[in-house]
Design an enzyme around this catalytic site. Structure first.
Site, PDB file in Angstrom:
ATOM      1  N   SER A 186      72.209 -48.217  -2.741  1.00  0.00           N
ATOM      2  CA  SER A 186      70.838 -48.289  -2.234  1.00  0.00           C
ATOM      3  C   SER A 186      70.332 -46.998  -1.612  1.00  0.00           C
ATOM      4  CB  SER A 186      70.730 -49.418  -1.219  1.00  0.00           C
ATOM      5  OG  SER A 186      71.594 -49.174  -0.133  1.00  0.00           O
ATOM      6  N   HIS A 214      70.638 -54.409  -6.337  1.00  0.00           N
ATOM      7  CA  HIS A 214      69.541 -53.497  -6.694  1.00  0.00           C
ATOM      8  C   HIS A 214      69.398 -53.329  -8.200  1.00  0.00           C
ATOM      9  CE1 HIS A 214      68.010 -51.928  -2.893  1.00  0.00           C
ATOM     10  NE2 HIS A 214      69.243 -51.984  -2.427  1.00  0.00           N
ATOM     11  N   LYS A 245      65.266 -59.425  -3.920  1.00  0.00           N
ATOM     12  CA  LYS A 245      64.713 -58.125  -4.337  1.00  0.00           C
ATOM     13  C   LYS A 245      63.839 -58.358  -5.577  1.00  0.00           C
ATOM     14  CE  LYS A 245      67.961 -55.190  -1.890  1.00  0.00           C
ATOM     15  NZ  LYS A 245      69.325 -55.571  -1.513  1.00  0.00           N
TER      16      LYS A 245
HETATM   17  C1  LIG Z   1      70.097 -56.023  -0.316  1.00  0.00           C
HETATM   18  C2  LIG Z   1      71.532 -56.120  -0.594  1.00  0.00           C
HETATM   19  C3  LIG Z   1      72.290 -57.198  -0.132  1.00  0.00           C
HETATM   20  C4  LIG Z   1      71.727 -58.253   0.788  1.00  0.00           C
HETATM   21  O1  LIG Z   1      70.892 -59.123   0.106  1.00  0.00           O
HETATM   22  P1  LIG Z   1      70.263 -60.370   0.899  1.00  0.00           P
HETATM   23  O2  LIG Z   1      70.064 -61.391  -0.159  1.00  0.00           O
HETATM   24  O3  LIG Z   1      68.994 -59.870   1.495  1.00  0.00           O
HETATM   25  O4  LIG Z   1      71.249 -60.775   1.918  1.00  0.00           O
HETATM   26  C5  LIG Z   1      73.619 -57.274  -0.492  1.00  0.00           C
HETATM   27  N1  LIG Z   1      74.179 -56.327  -1.258  1.00  0.00           N
HETATM   28  C6  LIG Z   1      73.492 -55.255  -1.705  1.00  0.00           C
HETATM   29  C7  LIG Z   1      74.167 -54.232  -2.542  1.00  0.00           C
HETATM   30  C8  LIG Z   1      72.147 -55.112  -1.369  1.00  0.00           C
HETATM   31  O5  LIG Z   1      71.469 -54.059  -1.794  1.00  0.00           O
END
Ligand SMILES: *Cc1c(COP(=O)(O)O)cnc(C)c1O
Length: 391
Positions: A186, A214, A245
């Site tokens: 990220s 992502h 996301k």
């Molecule tokens: C955003 C993200 C998460 C967390 O996701 P949520 O559903 O908001 O808990 C977990 N792992 C990665 C790699 C992320 O980018």
């Protein structure tokens, strides 16, 4: 008096964040999120900082599916899944996810945080070893921390296949080795070298876990994520990902894997045994989001066009962008205060971009993280580039 002691300590910690310019500012949005959002007290801005990669967060069908779910199932069941908290819409969502990413089965959680927290404490044994990329998401790190003390754990250098192989060699006597990596990282916007990691896992008989939060929806020509990007669909033991996301942007996460893995998680994982399921409204919205992606792969193509347009613009303006195939474009600034000042200036110019500094990224590597969305039209991107030109 302990209360006074805590109060003093807490205030001191917070003041420390102010002094080191790490205190986060929270912006309140007064409506839904699309190409633009309305910030309370500021007005409409172009959004270049959300994970709403495909613009589905305020899609009318996604919203309507959520309404329908709410009407049909109510707010919830006030119960965890094994009591009376499993709804037909959970099964429908989970079948859809498994089909979409090409696994036998899947299980949803209230967040990918919980999905990750379920994986290692449930599946890893005391005679196992877990090998984790140094830039893995915090939820993976915490999941590994929850595993019993006997389990060996090691961190390999970011995307470093030699280091990973070295660690696979030194753990050969272990019952089961686990390799875990983000699909897309990220803060860097780079992808893991998936085909090579798969080959190493085969050679050394290790289980591979990829968190594609992502990547899902955003990478691969039909949005099936990092495995599709590398033509490796169906070759990963365990995929985790978020519904919060590209897949609607509300909340929710999943583990997608073999039936054995999913059955073990259903029977044994603490985040599903002791905590409620993803709400029906979110389950129905997320399922609709996946349906839309399957029906309209052109959304992914639009995201890619937008990424090309904005990258070309940044090149022209002479910004130092990490190259990557993803919709995450870090613009390296270096100094933390400067990165934060630049993001504040951009907000004044009507563009929402966040500056990240230590401890989220290493000292001296502060950056503006630009995230592109298919919700953006070419004129939004031009407008945003005009603002960047003024920096
Ligand atoms: C955003 C993200 C998460 C967390 O996701 P949520 O559903 O908001 O808990 C977990 N792992 C990665 C790699 C992320 O980018």
């Amino acid at each position: 008096m302990p209360n006074a002691m805590f109060e003093a300590r807490g205030r001191e910690l917070l003041q420390g964040l102010v002094d080191t310019r790490q205190l986060k500012q929270f912006q309140y949005l007064t409506g839904s999120l699309g190409a633009t959002a309305t910030i309370e007290g500021r007005g409409e801005v172009i959004v270049l900082c959300s994970n709403n990669y495909l613009g589905l967060a305020n899609h009318p069908e996604v919203i309507e599916a959520g309404h329908e779910g709410l009407r049909k199932y109510g707010a919830g069941t006030a119960s965890v899944r094994f009591i009376c908290g499993t709804l037909a819409c959970h099964r429908e969502l989970e079948e859809t996810i498994a089909r979409f990413v090409g696994t036998q089965s899947s299980l949803s959680y209230v967040a990918c945080w919980n999905a990750n927290a379920a994986v290692f404490p449930t599946l890893a044994g005391p005679d196992d070893a877990i090998l984790s990329d140094e830039l893995n998401h915090a939820s993976i790190i915490d999941s590994i921390r929850l595993v019993g003390k006997a389990t060996e754990r090691a961190v390999y250098k970011h995307n470093d296949l030699n280091d990973l192989e070295q660690k696979l060699k030194t753990t050969q006597q272990k019952a089961c080795r686990w390799v875990v990596t983000d699909g897309v990282f990220s803060m860097e916007g780079d992808v893991c070298p998936l085909p090579e990691i798969i080959a190493l896992c085969r050679q050394y008989e290790a289980m591979l876990v990829v968190d594609d939060s992502h990547g899902i929806g955003a990478l691969g020509t039909t949005g099936r994520g990092t495995p599709e990007h590398f033509n490796s669909l169906g070759q990963i033991d365990i995929l985790t990902g978020t519904l919060g996301k590209a897949l609607g942007g509300a909340a929710g996460g999943y583990v997608a894997a073999s039936q054995t893995v999913i059955d073990l998680l259903l029977q044994r994982s603490r985040p599903s045994l002791f905590s409620n399921a993803v709400p029906a409204t979110v389950a129905c919205s997320a399922r609709k989001a996946i349906e839309i992606i399957e029906r309209e792969p052109q959304r992914v193509a639009k995201l890619n066009r937008n990424v090309q347009q904005i990258r070309a613009g940044f090149d022209k303006l002479g910004f130092d962008c990490h190259p990557s195939p993803t919709a995450i474009i870090p613009i390296m600034i270096g100094d933390e205060a400067e990165a934060i000042a630049k993001s504040r200036r951009l907000l004044e110019l009507g563009v929402m971009v966040i500056g990240f500094g230590f401890p989220v990224v290493p000292k001296g590597q502060a950056r503006l993280r630009v995230q592109v969305s298919a919700a953006l039209e070419p004129q939004h991107i031009e407008q945003a580039l005009d603002a960047f030109a003024k920096l």
